[in-house]
Design a protein around this motif. Sequence first.
Motif, PDB file in Angstrom:
ATOM      1  N   LEU A 192     -24.615 -34.242 -25.325  1.00 18.19           N
ATOM      2  CA  LEU A 192     -25.350 -34.823 -24.112  1.00 18.19           C
ATOM      3  C   LEU A 192     -24.939 -34.191 -22.910  1.00 18.19           C
ATOM      4  N   THR A 193     -25.364 -33.580 -22.151  1.00 18.29           N
ATOM      5  CA  THR A 193     -24.761 -32.891 -20.925  1.00 18.29           C
ATOM      6  C   THR A 193     -25.483 -33.798 -19.729  1.00 18.29           C
ATOM      7  N   VAL A 194     -24.603 -34.637 -18.955  1.00 15.32           N
ATOM      8  CA  VAL A 194     -25.384 -35.323 -18.020  1.00 15.32           C
ATOM      9  C   VAL A 194     -25.067 -34.793 -16.552  1.00 15.32           C
ATOM     10  N   VAL A 195     -26.013 -34.581 -16.044  1.00 12.24           N
ATOM     11  CA  VAL A 195     -25.785 -33.817 -14.572  1.00 12.24           C
ATOM     12  C   VAL A 195     -26.188 -34.704 -13.513  1.00 12.24           C
ATOM     13  N   ALA A 225     -17.764 -42.108 -10.194  1.00 12.81           N
ATOM     14  CA  ALA A 225     -19.212 -43.030 -10.324  1.00 12.81           C
ATOM     15  C   ALA A 225     -19.907 -42.480 -11.451  1.00 12.81           C
ATOM     16  N   LEU A 226     -20.085 -41.341 -11.734  1.00 13.73           N
ATOM     17  CA  LEU A 226     -20.577 -40.832 -13.173  1.00 13.73           C
ATOM     18  C   LEU A 226     -20.143 -41.323 -14.429  1.00 13.73           C
ATOM     19  N   THR A 227     -18.717 -41.322 -14.490  1.00 17.18           N
ATOM     20  CA  THR A 227     -18.058 -41.912 -15.555  1.00 17.18           C
ATOM     21  C   THR A 227     -18.290 -43.412 -15.745  1.00 17.18           C
ATOM     22  N   GLU A 228     -18.308 -44.035 -14.639  1.00 16.40           N
ATOM     23  CA  GLU A 228     -18.449 -45.406 -14.947  1.00 16.40           C
ATOM     24  C   GLU A 228     -19.832 -45.715 -15.253  1.00 16.40           C
ATOM     25  N   ARG A 231     -19.832 -45.222 -19.112  1.00 17.73           N
ATOM     26  CA  ARG A 231     -19.063 -45.945 -19.852  1.00 17.73           C
ATOM     27  C   ARG A 231     -19.808 -46.767 -21.052  1.00 17.73           C
ATOM     28  N   PRO A 232     -20.726 -47.652 -20.614  1.00 21.25           N
ATOM     29  CA  PRO A 232     -21.408 -48.438 -21.945  1.00 21.25           C
ATOM     30  C   PRO A 232     -22.118 -47.671 -22.816  1.00 21.25           C
ATOM     31  N   TRP A 233     -22.771 -46.461 -22.422  1.00 22.31           N
ATOM     32  CA  TRP A 233     -23.504 -45.893 -23.357  1.00 22.31           C
ATOM     33  C   TRP A 233     -22.479 -44.962 -24.279  1.00 22.31           C
ATOM     34  N   ARG A 234     -21.163 -44.725 -23.854  1.00 20.48           N
ATOM     35  CA  ARG A 234     -20.366 -43.811 -24.594  1.00 20.48           C
ATOM     36  C   ARG A 234     -20.073 -44.770 -25.851  1.00 20.48           C
ATOM     37  N   LYS A 236     -21.528 -47.336 -26.974  1.00 18.88           N
ATOM     38  CA  LYS A 236     -22.568 -47.620 -27.577  1.00 18.88           C
ATOM     39  C   LYS A 236     -23.147 -46.675 -28.821  1.00 18.88           C
ATOM     40  N   TYR A 237     -23.019 -45.298 -28.294  1.00 17.95           N
ATOM     41  CA  TYR A 237     -23.228 -43.923 -28.969  1.00 17.95           C
ATOM     42  C   TYR A 237     -22.007 -43.125 -29.224  1.00 17.95           C
ATOM     43  N   PRO A 238     -20.893 -43.586 -29.892  1.00 17.26           N
ATOM     44  CA  PRO A 238     -19.564 -43.128 -30.101  1.00 17.26           C
ATOM     45  C   PRO A 238     -19.732 -41.749 -30.740  1.00 17.26           C
ATOM     46  N   ASP A 239     -20.644 -41.582 -31.548  1.00 20.30           N
ATOM     47  CA  ASP A 239     -20.812 -40.346 -32.254  1.00 20.30           C
ATOM     48  C   ASP A 239     -21.542 -39.199 -31.439  1.00 20.30           C
ATOM     49  N   VAL A 240     -21.950 -39.397 -30.243  1.00 16.92           N
ATOM     50  CA  VAL A 240     -22.629 -38.233 -29.384  1.00 16.92           C
ATOM     51  C   VAL A 240     -21.650 -37.801 -28.406  1.00 16.92           C
ATOM     52  N   GLU A 241     -21.406 -36.571 -28.555  1.00 19.11           N
ATOM     53  CA  GLU A 241     -20.289 -36.058 -27.751  1.00 19.11           C
ATOM     54  C   GLU A 241     -21.236 -35.743 -26.233  1.00 19.11           C
TER      55      GLU A 241
END
Length: 301
Positions: A192-195, A225-228, A231-234, A236-241
Amino acid sequence: MARTITVGLDGSSESRAAAEWAAREAALRQVPVRLLHVWQPVPEPMAQAPLLGAETHQHWSERIPREAAEGLRLRHPGVEVTTEQRAGAPAEVLLEAARDAELLVLGSRALSGLTGFLIGSVGQSVVARAEVPVVLVRAGEQAADEHVKDPTGIPSAATGFRPVVLGLDTDSPDETVITFAFEEARRREATLTVVTGWNLPPYYVYSLAAGVDPREDIIREQAAALTEALRPWREKYPDVEVTEQSRLGSPANHLVDAAHEASLVVVGRRIRRSPFGMHIGAVAHAVMHHATTPVAVVAHD
């Protein structure tokens, strides 16, 4: 809400590509596909014409979904495919059908607006008013286009999926949009690339005038700000890079650029109850028209 993917089908190459994409998505989600063909009754003067009569019109209206369904069942034997025909104004019928769907999939034409069901303002009206995610698929889109290139440099369905790209506003990250993107990446076992794109604040000019260049500090603040926000989604979805791209400049331009190497682009659209205006949003509107890969527009409050 029924767990069904509904496709607007009109027989065009765009809608056929949308149906193929929907079948692949249905296999990932393990849900059925419903092919919806909307036709408007022939006006009485035209019904009197021998070549444009009501019976001829009905014949073609029935043939389009039937042949499309037969083809999908052959190419995607594990997917349940049903057909439905409704008469009426296409935009209104599609919006009504979307209320009973998990996902609405429509064909579109890159760079020149929307076509098929989506002539003129109809398509934008559907996207702007539907409260379920709407995926727009370009004519000619194929399964291989969603996958990374093999060692010979050719995209192949045998390789992994290209990244899912999410456009995120860190000032107002929405749970519905983020969840949709993470779920799509999880299903595909894709990155998942977040832009996020941003502009320099007004005080930047005054800082330069004072002999101070705060650009590096601003870059770090935006990246943090993007990392923060993620954070909750990383967790919740630890298997998603997840990869993060925080960049100076237009969010729409960065998303369109990222789409060249993506299997799907996800953007949000805020739901507005006012009957006036299209209410799609500048970023979603630009991505819809210029991205070269399927675009999911996810409505949110």
